[in-house]
Design a protein around this motif. Structure first.
Motif, short mmCIF file in Angstrom:
data_model
loop_
_atom_site.label_atom_id
_atom_site.label_comp_id
_atom_site.label_asym_id
_atom_site.label_seq_id
_atom_site.Cartn_x
_atom_site.Cartn_y
_atom_site.Cartn_z
N TYR A 207 71.57 -81.03 44.56
CA TYR A 207 72.42 -79.99 43.89
C TYR A 207 74.06 -79.49 44.65
CZ TYR A 207 75.06 -75.59 41.73
OH TYR A 207 75.19 -74.09 41.54
N LYS A 208 73.52 -79.02 45.87
CA LYS A 208 74.63 -79.44 46.12
C LYS A 208 75.94 -80.39 46.27
CE LYS A 208 77.63 -76.60 48.85
NZ LYS A 208 78.10 -75.72 48.04
N LEU A 209 75.62 -81.63 46.51
CA LEU A 209 76.12 -82.74 46.40
C LEU A 209 76.82 -83.31 45.49
CD1 LEU A 209 74.07 -84.64 49.24
CD2 LEU A 209 77.09 -84.03 49.86
N GLY A 210 76.10 -83.17 44.29
CA GLY A 210 76.35 -83.63 42.80
C GLY A 210 76.66 -82.36 41.35
N PHE A 211 76.47 -81.65 41.67
CA PHE A 211 76.29 -80.61 40.44
C PHE A 211 76.97 -79.50 40.80
CE2 PHE A 211 72.83 -83.63 40.61
CZ PHE A 211 72.92 -83.92 39.17
N ALA A 212 77.61 -79.41 42.19
CA ALA A 212 77.56 -77.79 42.85
C ALA A 212 79.44 -77.34 41.97
CB ALA A 212 77.45 -77.46 44.05
N ARG A 213 79.47 -76.10 41.88
CA ARG A 213 81.05 -75.81 41.55
C ARG A 213 80.68 -74.67 42.45
NH1 ARG A 213 82.02 -80.40 38.66
NH2 ARG A 213 81.81 -80.50 36.93
N LYS A 214 82.28 -74.08 42.59
CA LYS A 214 82.76 -72.47 43.48
C LYS A 214 81.90 -72.53 41.93
CE LYS A 214 85.06 -73.49 46.53
NZ LYS A 214 84.46 -72.90 47.70
N LEU A 215 81.28 -71.04 42.37
CA LEU A 215 80.72 -69.37 42.08
C LEU A 215 80.40 -68.71 43.13
CD1 LEU A 215 77.31 -70.87 40.23
CD2 LEU A 215 79.48 -71.45 39.20
N PRO A 216 80.52 -67.04 41.70
CA PRO A 216 80.67 -66.45 42.92
C PRO A 216 80.07 -66.11 43.68
CG PRO A 216 81.74 -66.00 40.78
CD PRO A 216 81.32 -67.46 41.05
N LEU A 217 79.61 -65.01 44.26
CA LEU A 217 78.06 -65.05 45.79
C LEU A 217 76.98 -64.85 44.89
CD1 LEU A 217 76.62 -65.27 48.06
CD2 LEU A 217 77.36 -62.33 48.33
N LEU A 218 76.71 -64.01 43.88
CA LEU A 218 76.11 -63.23 42.67
C LEU A 218 75.12 -64.80 42.20
CD1 LEU A 218 77.00 -60.16 42.49
CD2 LEU A 218 74.43 -60.43 44.03
N LYS A 219 76.20 -65.18 42.00
CA LYS A 219 75.45 -66.42 40.62
C LYS A 219 75.43 -67.26 40.85
CE LYS A 219 79.36 -65.36 37.15
NZ LYS A 219 80.29 -66.07 35.59
N SER A 220 75.87 -67.77 42.07
CA SER A 220 75.25 -69.21 42.92
C SER A 220 73.91 -68.58 43.72
CB SER A 220 76.15 -68.90 44.33
OG SER A 220 75.88 -70.10 45.19
N LEU A 221 73.40 -67.12 44.32
CA LEU A 221 72.00 -67.21 44.41
C LEU A 221 71.34 -67.05 43.66
CD1 LEU A 221 70.73 -65.60 46.74
CD2 LEU A 221 71.30 -63.22 45.45
N LEU A 222 71.49 -66.75 42.14
CA LEU A 222 71.06 -67.24 41.12
C LEU A 222 70.20 -68.56 40.53
CD1 LEU A 222 69.35 -65.35 38.54
CD2 LEU A 222 71.67 -66.13 37.42
N VAL A 223 71.25 -68.98 41.31
CA VAL A 223 71.08 -70.89 40.69
C VAL A 223 69.98 -71.26 41.49
CG1 VAL A 223 72.43 -73.06 41.09
CG2 VAL A 223 73.40 -70.83 39.53
N ALA B 133 64.33 -72.88 43.16
CA ALA B 133 63.45 -71.97 43.69
C ALA B 133 62.02 -71.83 43.10
CB ALA B 133 63.74 -70.87 44.69
N ILE B 134 62.25 -71.58 41.90
CA ILE B 134 61.34 -71.18 40.42
C ILE B 134 61.24 -72.36 40.54
CG2 ILE B 134 60.42 -70.27 38.18
CD1 ILE B 134 62.56 -68.27 39.54
#
Length: 101
Positions: free
Chosen positions: A36-52, A57-58
């Motif tokens: 996810y981090k290498l291929g698909f991640a965008r700059k998101l706010p902390l809470l949105k990133s935590l939700l992702v 994990a689920i």
């Protein structure tokens, strides 16, 4: 007839008796996060990133069941992470050459 497609599954079952589910879960979670981090991640706010990452994990729980059945899910995540890492390294190197550094 052996319907197990995963050599990693055989290795884990033979060497780590009783802890297969936890090993596959954490391996799937780590490699899914890397992919996810290498291929698909965008700059998101902390809470949105935590939700992702919580949703990741689920989702790793679900794909762990496929790994435990014997499908090569973990191997696919490892290969995907390696390919994305090579791509990102080459992209970084190409951008560095274009800037003249």
């Amino acid at each position: 007839m052996n319907t197990n497609f995963s050599p990693l599954f055989n290795f884990v079952v033979e060497n780590f008796h009783g802890h297969e589910l936890a090993i596959f879960y954490f391996a799937n979670l780590i490699f899914a996060a890397i992919a996810y981090k290498l291929g698909f991640a965008r700059k998101l706010p902390l809470l949105k990133s935590l939700l992702v990452y919580i949703l990741l994990a689920i989702g790793s729980i679900i794909i762990t069941f496929f790994s435990v059945v014997g499908y090569p899910i973990t191997e696919s995540l490892i290969i995907m992470s390696l390919i994305l890492a090579i791509y990102r390294f080459r992209l970084h190197r190409e951008r560095k050459q274009k800037s003249g550094v």
